[in-house]
Every structure is written in structure tokens, then in C-alpha cells.
Design an enzyme around this catalytic site. Structure first.
Site, mmCIF file in Angstrom:
data_model
loop_
_atom_site.group_PDB
_atom_site.id
_atom_site.type_symbol
_atom_site.label_atom_id
_atom_site.label_comp_id
_atom_site.label_asym_id
_atom_site.label_seq_id
_atom_site.Cartn_x
_atom_site.Cartn_y
_atom_site.Cartn_z
ATOM 1 N NE ARG A 138 0.204 1.419 3.339
ATOM 2 C CZ ARG A 138 1.131 2.289 3.614
ATOM 3 N NH1 ARG A 138 2.393 1.928 3.761
ATOM 4 N NH2 ARG A 138 0.866 3.583 3.730
ATOM 5 N N GLY A 139 0.267 2.405 -0.123
ATOM 6 C CA GLY A 139 1.052 3.632 -0.281
ATOM 7 C C GLY A 139 1.174 3.903 -1.778
ATOM 8 C CB ALA A 140 0.373 6.932 -3.768
ATOM 9 N NE ARG B 156 -6.165 0.748 -1.636
ATOM 10 C CZ ARG B 156 -5.512 1.289 -0.610
ATOM 11 N NH1 ARG B 156 -4.220 1.068 -0.462
ATOM 12 N NH2 ARG B 156 -6.129 2.075 0.250
ATOM 13 C CD GLN C 164 -3.005 2.734 6.846
ATOM 14 O OE1 GLN C 164 -3.596 3.109 7.865
ATOM 15 N NE2 GLN C 164 -3.614 2.611 5.684
ATOM 16 C CG ASP D 291 -3.140 8.101 -1.370
ATOM 17 O OD1 ASP D 291 -3.032 8.581 -0.220
ATOM 18 O OD2 ASP D 291 -2.796 6.940 -1.659
ATOM 19 C CG ASN E 2 -2.329 11.539 2.605
ATOM 20 O OD1 ASN E 2 -1.796 10.659 1.934
ATOM 21 N ND2 ASN E 2 -1.966 11.779 3.855
ATOM 22 C CE LYS E 3 -5.037 5.614 4.503
ATOM 23 N NZ LYS E 3 -6.035 4.770 3.794
HETATM 24 O O1 MRU Z 1 -4.477 3.159 2.213
HETATM 25 P P1 MRU Z 1 -3.008 3.386 2.080
HETATM 26 O O2 MRU Z 1 -2.227 2.823 3.227
HETATM 27 O O3 MRU Z 1 -2.485 2.932 0.737
HETATM 28 O O4 MRU Z 1 -2.846 4.967 2.139
HETATM 29 C C1 MRU Z 1 -1.570 5.514 2.092
HETATM 30 C C2 MRU Z 1 -1.551 6.995 2.195
HETATM 31 O O5 MRU Z 1 -2.569 7.641 2.317
HETATM 32 C C3 MRU Z 1 -0.220 7.663 2.060
HETATM 33 O O6 MRU Z 1 -0.152 8.813 2.828
HETATM 34 C C4 MRU Z 1 0.003 8.040 0.577
HETATM 35 O O7 MRU Z 1 -0.240 6.953 -0.244
HETATM 36 C C5 MRU Z 1 1.361 8.553 0.325
HETATM 37 S S1 MRU Z 1 2.583 7.295 0.488
HETATM 38 C C6 MRU Z 1 4.103 7.929 0.109
#
Ligand code: MRU
Length: 347
Positions: free
Chosen positions: A48-50, A91, A195, A236, A246-247
Site C-alpha cells: 500500500r502507499g501510492a 484501488r 498505518q 495519493d 490523502n489518508k
Molecule cells: O491506504 P493506504 O495505506 O495505501 O494509504 C496511504 C496513504 O494515504 C499515504 O499517505 C500516501 O499513499 C502517500 S505514500 C508515500
């Protein structure tokens, strides 16, 4: 060629992902040998994470190409469309997924009559290598915004685990420390998926950074007490006007930061900027399983029968964003003009 980082290992025939659902208690891998397995791993949050999602998608596309390398002409084009669509449907919010797939598809279409498997593998490796360099550049630009002795607050995980390596928001913190600055970091636990507690705290503690874990609802009080010099988060998707998805919980932090006069920084690669979306209202927000809210881990904490709303992301309007730290430099308002400039698009 192969590539190995904390987040992913490309062996040439498989993509091995550290299982982020199990960290920090268990360090275990998930081995993906097909594009379907990569798509499932993205959907299930193994990775996970963009930026990490983008790189994993690229390697998934390579695995698809290997699976269908015996096909030709129309059959091959159709099969690769299926590979693209399966990975694209995992996603919806992080634009890096679609950005990486676009790059891969362009390479495929230009080479489908030739040695496309090899070309695609080189392109996926390039995406992954570039991500590491990009994050280091984000770190170099961003660290200049921090002073020795500062305390930073971050949300979710925008560290090495959210990227191929090094991290974006955590990359800024790491670069500042590498430059000799002493920093403290408050980490929001980041309900519902935790996270922050599970991944960011783990990364920072391993790096030897003084890390203070707080529940999300403590951030306002911590700011009010004057304990935070800057908020730094990842993204994201960033719209053309500078609105940031973002999250979930990021928006709350931005409002709190504004109220308390704390600068609110977003650290993200330019691959997260989506000039095709005018503003944040056009960014699709993923909703995830209700059990993420009714349970902590496997333990149910809420009454049976309760209704749940579980948006995985929120949008922070650009007025609340002090600056966006990219690998090409620090972008400040007006974002509608300056994001286009940094992307090399005519204003
Ligand atoms: O649902 P996730 O864990 O994929 O969400 C991640 C985030 O929101 C991060 O802040 C974002 O992807 C940036 S990661 C460098």
C-alpha cells in the site's frame, strides 16, 4: 535484472512483497507469480502507499506479459488489456497506479511485435529505481524547511514501506536527520487501518528517531500545547488546483494546523499530481470494508448491527496546504499556476 528493497523484491520471475498487513509483529513475504496475485495483493493492502502501489502495478504488468508472451496480434492485445484492467480495478484513489499502468501500456503498444517482455521488465525496473531517486530528491528539497530541534507530526505511512524505498514524508524527516538536524516525530496511529502505529512507528524506531505515538484525536491538543513545528504528510492524488487526497484524517490535521499556525506540508512525487482533475471534488474516494471500523485487528469493538461509514481517504483543500514538496522542488501557492509550471505544462 533484479531489485530488492524493504518493500519489494523483483526476482525476474516473481514479485515478493513484505506483507504490510502483518507488520510489525511478523515480517513475512507474499510471493506473486501472476498479475492476478499482484492485483489481489494491492487490493488486500499487502502492498500500500501510492508510489509502492504504482511500482507493484508495473511489475504485475510484466508478470502478465510473461503469462501471455506466447500470444500474438489481437489475442495478445486483448490479453494485455485484461491485465491492465484487472490491476487498474484494485484501488481507485492513488493516481500513481494509473500513472504507472499508462507508462507500461505505452511501452507495450510500441513494442508488442518485438521483445515486449524484456522492454516491459526494463520499464518496471526504471519506474522502481526512479521512485527511490525521486524520494531522495524530495528529502533534499524538504529538509530545508525543517530546523534543528523541530518536532514534526505525520499521519499514516509515507515511509519506505509506502514507496519502493526511503519514503516521501518520512524521506523529508530522514534527509533532515542525515543533514545533522535533531528531530522528534509525533505519529498519528491512523485509524482504522493503523498505518501510523503499525508501520510508521516501526520504521522510525528502527531508524533511531525519537518517535511519539498518539491517537488521532490527540493531534489538536498536542498542537495547542505548542509541541509541533510542522505537519508533513504524503498524498495519493493532487488535483490541478492543489487539493490533496490523502489518508482519512489528513483533512482534520490540516484544519488543526491552520488553527494553530503550524505549517502543513505535503511531500509527494510529481507522479502523484493529476492535472486531469480540476479540483479535489473529482478525486474518487475509496470506501473500504466495515470490519476495519468495527474491529481492531481481529477483535470486534462495536455493537453488532451498527452502521458504518469507512472512507479510506479525504481531500484537503489547497488553501490549507503551506507547500507541496516534490522531487523537482518545493511548490507554493498559487498551485493552479505553479503545479503546471513544475509539470512542464504551459500555463
Ligand atoms: O491506504 P493506504 O495505506 O495505501 O494509504 C496511504 C496513504 O494515504 C499515504 O499517505 C500516501 O499513499 C502517500 S505514500 C508515500
Amino acid at each position: 535484472m533484479t531489485l530488492k528493497t524493504i518493500t519489494m523484491h523483483w526476482t525476474g520471475n516473481s514479485l515478493i512483497l513484505v506483507d504490510q498487513r502483518k507488520l510489525p509483529h511478523v515480517v513475512e513475504n507474499v510471493v506473486c507469480e501472476t498479475y492476478q496475485q499482484v492485483a489481489q495483493a494491492i487490493k488486500d493492502m499487502v502492498v500500500r502507499g501510492a508510489p509502492a502501489i504504482g511500482a507493484a502495478a508495473a511489475f504485475g504488468y510484466v508478470l502478465g506479459a510473461k503469462q501471455f508472451s506466447h500470444l500474438k496480434g489481437e489475442d495478445l492485445l486483448k490479453a494485455m488489456q485484461q491485465v491492465h484492467d484487472t490491476i487498474a480495478q484494485t484501488r481507485p484513489t492513488a493516481v500513481n497506479l494509473f500513472w504507472a499502468l499508462r507508462r507500461m501500456r505505452e511501452k507495450f503498444l510500441a513494442n508488442h511485435n518485438g521483445d515486449f517482455v524484456n522492454v516491459l521488465e526494463q520499464e518496471a525496473l526504471k519506474i522502481a529505481q526512479e521512485d527511490i531517486e525521486t524520494n531522495r530528491a524530495i528529502g533534499r528539497h524538504g529538509q530545508a524547511l525543517l530546523k534543528d530541534g523541530d518536532t514534526v507530526l505525520t499521519h499514516c505511512n509515507a515511509g519506505a514501506l509506502a514507496t519502493v524505498d526511503y519514503g516521501t514524508a518520512l524521506g523529508v524527516i530522514r534527509a533532515a536527520i542525515e543533514n545533522g538536524k535533531r528531530l522528534k516525530v509525533y505519529v498519528d496511529e491512523t485509524r482504522p487501518y493503523l498505518q501510523g502505529a503499525r508501520l510508521t512507528a516501526w520504521e522510525l524506531v528502527q531508524l533511531g528517531v525519537e518517535t511519539i505515538l498518539i491517537c488521532d484525536n490527540m493531534a489538536g491538543w498536542v498542537m495547542k500545547q505548542g509541541k509541533v513545528n510542522a505537519v508533513i504528510v504524503g498524498a495519493d492524488r493532487i488535483a490541478a488546483n492543489g487539493d490533496v487526497a490523502n489518508k482519512i484524517g489528513t483533512y482534520t490535521l490540516a484544519v488543526l494546523a491552520s488553527k494553530h499556525g503550524v505549517p502543513f506540508y505535503v511531500a509527494a512525487p510529481t507522479s502523484t499530481i493529476d492535472l486531469n482533475v480540476k479540483d479535489g471534488s473529482q478525486i474518487p474516494i475509496e470506501e473500504r470494508a466495515h470490519t476495519e471500523v468495527t474491529h481492531v485487528g481481529n477483535v470486534r469493538i462495536a455493537a453488532e448491527g451498527v452502521k458504518v461509514y469507512n472512507p479510506a481517504f479525504d481531500v484537503t483543500e489547497h488553501e490549507l496546504v503551506t507547500a507541496i514538496i516534490t522531487e523537482k522542488g518545493v511548490v507554493r501557492p498559487p498551485y493552479d499556476v505553479n503545479l503546471r509550471k513544475i509539470m512542464g505544462v504551459e500555463v
